[in-house]
Design a protein around this motif. Structure first.
Motif, mmCIF file in Angstrom:
data_model
loop_
_atom_site.group_PDB
_atom_site.id
_atom_site.type_symbol
_atom_site.label_atom_id
_atom_site.label_comp_id
_atom_site.label_asym_id
_atom_site.label_seq_id
_atom_site.Cartn_x
_atom_site.Cartn_y
_atom_site.Cartn_z
ATOM 1 N N MET A 1 -19.441 18.199 69.392
ATOM 2 C CA MET A 1 -19.801 17.197 68.390
ATOM 3 C C MET A 1 -19.248 17.623 67.042
ATOM 4 N N ILE A 24 -28.125 18.565 68.735
ATOM 5 C CA ILE A 24 -27.490 17.366 69.285
ATOM 6 C C ILE A 24 -26.372 17.760 70.247
ATOM 7 N N THR A 28 -26.455 16.777 74.175
ATOM 8 C CA THR A 28 -25.365 15.943 74.689
ATOM 9 C C THR A 28 -24.671 16.624 75.858
ATOM 10 N N GLU A 31 -27.111 16.716 78.922
ATOM 11 C CA GLU A 31 -27.330 15.407 79.540
ATOM 12 C C GLU A 31 -26.093 14.951 80.309
ATOM 13 N N LEU A 32 -24.911 15.105 79.729
ATOM 14 C CA LEU A 32 -23.709 14.623 80.394
ATOM 15 C C LEU A 32 -23.311 15.513 81.567
ATOM 16 N N LEU A 54 -17.895 12.213 77.227
ATOM 17 C CA LEU A 54 -18.025 13.414 76.410
ATOM 18 C C LEU A 54 -16.836 13.554 75.473
ATOM 19 N N LEU A 57 -17.078 11.045 72.579
ATOM 20 C CA LEU A 57 -18.053 11.384 71.542
ATOM 21 C C LEU A 57 -17.530 12.436 70.573
ATOM 22 N N ARG A 90 -32.964 14.245 70.109
ATOM 23 C CA ARG A 90 -32.845 13.449 71.334
ATOM 24 C C ARG A 90 -32.666 11.966 71.006
ATOM 25 N N VAL A 93 -29.132 11.538 69.841
ATOM 26 C CA VAL A 93 -28.175 11.429 70.946
ATOM 27 C C VAL A 93 -28.220 10.029 71.543
ATOM 28 N N GLU A 96 -26.372 7.750 69.292
ATOM 29 C CA GLU A 96 -24.923 7.964 69.404
ATOM 30 C C GLU A 96 -24.358 7.311 70.662
ATOM 31 N N LEU A 97 -25.130 7.296 71.732
ATOM 32 C CA LEU A 97 -24.669 6.644 72.952
ATOM 33 C C LEU A 97 -24.614 5.125 72.774
ATOM 34 N N VAL A 160 -32.058 8.915 77.868
ATOM 35 C CA VAL A 160 -32.264 10.028 76.934
ATOM 36 C C VAL A 160 -33.465 9.751 76.039
#
Length: 377
Positions: A1, A24, A28, A31-32, A54, A57, A90, A93, A96-97, A160
């Protein structure tokens, strides 16, 4: 990031912001990685979708997650705990998604070839189709991939957000803000498309239509809902939320008006988007509305001929830019940015219900997002 430089003057604020950015990044990646494992059970090809996201981002400025974070800090009379930083990160994130999905789809809608200084996702996917000598239409494949990955990002944003922990009442209030964010930005996107097609008939005039698009497409998901979400998550009362709302509308409006300016007088290396993109896309901005209102017959004819033409030559775009300047549209929009930003500074300075630390963080973000002093305008 990637973190955006806000030129912190206070080391304690910088350290707190660094905690957010680091968390973050960790969330990220985690999670990914988990999503990639899930997709790998379907096929090796679907697993690559997580890699694509990914990579997409990377390079983001994290502006929206940071508005969320500093809105939360503004609700506290102390430094946030690790658990509170985690909860805010969280939701950051998740936002951001949503942002990633909106950009992927927006670039398809606007036929934008570039995003963050790199080919837009649909363009990259089309190139991959050609490089792999796949069957069918490469551009259609690229559009399909962008739609699918955008939908996936939206789905994962919800997942998320569902992992955030906190007090039940605060979680309910934050959830309401997150739901409003998604509804409002999509509604604003529709108004943008409708206005560009000349169908936003309920707006009294072209400039008010452009301002309505800003109010519902940019303001809610850039500043208003993120800052309210963070504050609600950490227990802000109704008065604090209302103060943040009034401030966010000023800052969010200034942010979008400044973004419109960057399409005319910005630096492509800084913005990551081609100068003149709004012209060839036919974006009906406040600046364009003012130019239309003040242009003479020759200028009006130029706008009718060039704006919205994907094959417009560089010299034609330059002539439109010159008209935007000569009619005073550029300078008037720059002045509007300054006025909205100034009102935001006053509101924040007088916001006694918000913590000094939170106000300082929000002020630094707003300064970066609304600065026009460095622009030729």
């Amino acid at each position: 990031m990637t973190s955006v430089d806000t030129s912190w003057t206070d080391d304690s604020l910088r350290a707190l912001d660094d905690r957010l950015v680091a968390r973050i990044g960790e969330i990220t990646a985690g999670e990914l990685t988990q999503r990639r494992t899930q997709l790998a059970r379907i096929s090796p090809e679907t697993a690559e979708l997580a890699d694509w996201l990914l990579d997409y981002l990377e390079g983001g400025k994290l502006l929206r997650p940071r508005f969320c974070f500093w809105g939360g800090v503004a609700a506290l009379d102390r430094e946030p705990t690790d658990a509170e930083v985690d909860a805010l990160a969280r939701y950051g994130v998740a936002i951001e998604l949503v942002q990633a999905a909106a950009l992927m789809h927006d670039d398809v809608i606007d036929h934008s070839p570039v995003r963050r200084g790199r080919p837009a996702l649909h363009v990259r996917a089309a190139s991959r189709h050609r490089d792999g000598a796949l069957s069918g239409d490469a551009e259609g494949f690229g559009v399909a991939v962008a739609i699918v990955l955008g939908d996936l990002a939206l789905s994962w944003a919800e997942q998320v957000a569902a992992t955030v922990e906190g007090a039940p009442d605060a979680l309910e209030a934050a959830r309401a803000e997150f739901e409003a964010l998604r509804t409002e930005v999509m509604s604003g996107q529709f108004l943008d498309v409708l206005h560009q097609a000349g169908g936003f008939g309920s707006a009294p005039d072209e400039e008010q239509a452009a301002l309505s698009v800003i109010r519902w497409k940019t303001v809610p998901y850039t500043v208003l809902r993120p800052v309210r979400l963070g504050a609600a998550l950490l227990g802000a009362d109704a008065a604090a939320l209302q103060t943040l709302s009034t401030w966010a509308i000023e800052v969010g409006t200034a942010f979008q008006l400044r973004d419109d300016l960057l399409s005319v007088v910005g630096d492509e290396d800084e913005t990551g988007k081609p100068i003149g993109g709004d012209i060839v896309e036919g974006k009906r901005t406040v600046m364009l509305a003012r130019a239309r209102a003040d242009a003479d017959a020759e200028g009006t004819a130029l706008l009718e001929d060039v704006v919205g033409r994907a094959d417009a030559a560089r010299e034609e775009i330059d002539r439109v830019h010159a008209l935007l300047v000569s009619t005073g549209a550029v300078s008037s929009v720059a002045q509007d940015v300054r006025e909205h930003a100034a009102r935001g500074r006053v509101l924040l300075a007088q916001a006694s219900t918000l913590s000094p630390r939170g106000r300082a963080g929000l002020a630094a973000l707003a300064e970066r997002a609304t600065d026009v002093a460095s622009l030729p305008a």
